[in-house]
Motif scaffolding. Structure first.
Motif, PDB file in Angstrom:
ATOM      1  N   UNK A   9       1.585   1.207   7.387  1.00 22.24           N
ATOM      2  CA  UNK A   9       0.874   2.745   7.047  1.00 22.24           C
ATOM      3  C   UNK A   9       1.276   3.399   5.689  1.00 22.24           C
ATOM      4  N   UNK A  10       2.853   3.530   5.562  1.00 17.42           N
ATOM      5  CA  UNK A  10       3.437   3.779   4.423  1.00 17.42           C
ATOM      6  C   UNK A  10       2.831   2.976   3.131  1.00 17.42           C
ATOM      7  N   UNK A  11       2.847   1.871   3.196  1.00 14.39           N
ATOM      8  CA  UNK A  11       2.176   1.045   1.985  1.00 14.39           C
ATOM      9  C   UNK A  11       0.656   1.282   1.921  1.00 14.39           C
ATOM     10  N   UNK A  12      -0.070   1.391   2.770  1.00 15.52           N
ATOM     11  CA  UNK A  12      -1.517   1.717   2.683  1.00 15.52           C
ATOM     12  C   UNK A  12      -1.463   3.203   2.152  1.00 15.52           C
ATOM     13  N   UNK A  13      -0.948   4.023   2.617  1.00 18.57           N
ATOM     14  CA  UNK A  13      -0.971   5.730   2.064  1.00 18.57           C
ATOM     15  C   UNK A  13      -0.683   5.626   0.390  1.00 18.57           C
ATOM     16  N   UNK A  14       0.382   4.978  -0.005  1.00 16.04           N
ATOM     17  CA  UNK A  14       0.864   4.707  -1.266  1.00 16.04           C
ATOM     18  C   UNK A  14      -0.271   4.140  -2.092  1.00 16.04           C
ATOM     19  N   UNK A  15      -1.001   3.056  -1.700  1.00 16.09           N
ATOM     20  CA  UNK A  15      -1.929   2.374  -2.504  1.00 16.09           C
ATOM     21  C   UNK A  15      -3.054   3.556  -2.534  1.00 16.09           C
ATOM     22  N   UNK A  16      -3.322   3.968  -1.534  1.00 14.32           N
ATOM     23  CA  UNK A  16      -4.698   4.805  -1.468  1.00 14.32           C
ATOM     24  C   UNK A  16      -4.306   6.158  -2.442  1.00 14.32           C
ATOM     25  N   UNK A  17      -3.357   6.623  -2.305  1.00 13.18           N
ATOM     26  CA  UNK A  17      -2.896   7.947  -2.927  1.00 13.18           C
ATOM     27  C   UNK A  17      -2.845   7.526  -4.530  1.00 13.18           C
ATOM     28  N   UNK A  18      -2.176   6.456  -4.941  1.00 11.95           N
ATOM     29  CA  UNK A  18      -2.675   5.979  -6.478  1.00 11.95           C
ATOM     30  C   UNK A  18      -3.790   5.695  -6.943  1.00 11.95           C
ATOM     31  N   UNK A  19      -4.589   5.133  -6.061  1.00  7.34           N
ATOM     32  CA  UNK A  19      -5.999   4.865  -6.417  1.00  7.34           C
ATOM     33  C   UNK A  19      -6.888   6.293  -6.517  1.00  7.34           C
ATOM     34  N   UNK A  20      -6.510   7.281  -5.641  1.00  6.12           N
ATOM     35  CA  UNK A  20      -7.296   8.285  -5.576  1.00  6.12           C
ATOM     36  C   UNK A  20      -6.752   9.266  -6.663  1.00  6.12           C
ATOM     37  N   UNK A  21      -5.387   9.429  -7.125  1.00 10.91           N
ATOM     38  CA  UNK A  21      -5.064  10.089  -8.310  1.00 10.91           C
ATOM     39  C   UNK A  21      -5.520   9.561  -9.515  1.00 10.91           C
TER      40      UNK A  21
END
Length: 107
Positions: A62-74
């Motif tokens: 979950x931590x990995x997915x959250x960081x990847x999605x946050x980077x893509x969103x930003x």
């Protein structure tokens, strides 16, 4: 006003990262200690250790997915709002990267 909001958001993100990483490391540590115990008051600690290990892996994923999605969103946000200086904490449904932002906040 905008700069103080950014400072608060940065501190909030740092605290969330520390809690997420610290909690995940703690779960892995407790699971590994549980595998070293045999029986405690009639309870097989290894069964609990297996469940803790599953939760630790889910937390790490979950931590990995959250960081990847946050980077893509930003990245999408910054591409769309280069010049208007709008705060990334104020997402609209029409903003580019909004759906990825929702995925990041869900995890």
């Amino acid at each position: 006003v905008g700069s103080s909001r950014n400072k608060r958001a940065g501190g909030s993100r740092a605290g969330a990262m520390m809690a997420f990483i610290g909690g995940t490391v703690y779960m892995f540590l407790i699971a590994s200690l549980g595998f070293r115990k045999d029986v405690n008051f009639g309870v097989d600690e290894r069964q609990y250790a297996k469940a803790r290990l599953v939760m630790a892996f889910l937390s790490a994923i979950s931590f990995i997915i959250m960081n990847i999605a946050t980077g893509a969103a930003l990245a999408s946000w910054n591409e769309e709002h280069k010049y208007d200086h709008k705060q990334p904490q104020l997402w609209d449904k029409d903003d580019k990267g909004y759906n990825v932002h929702l995925v990041a906040t869900a995890f």
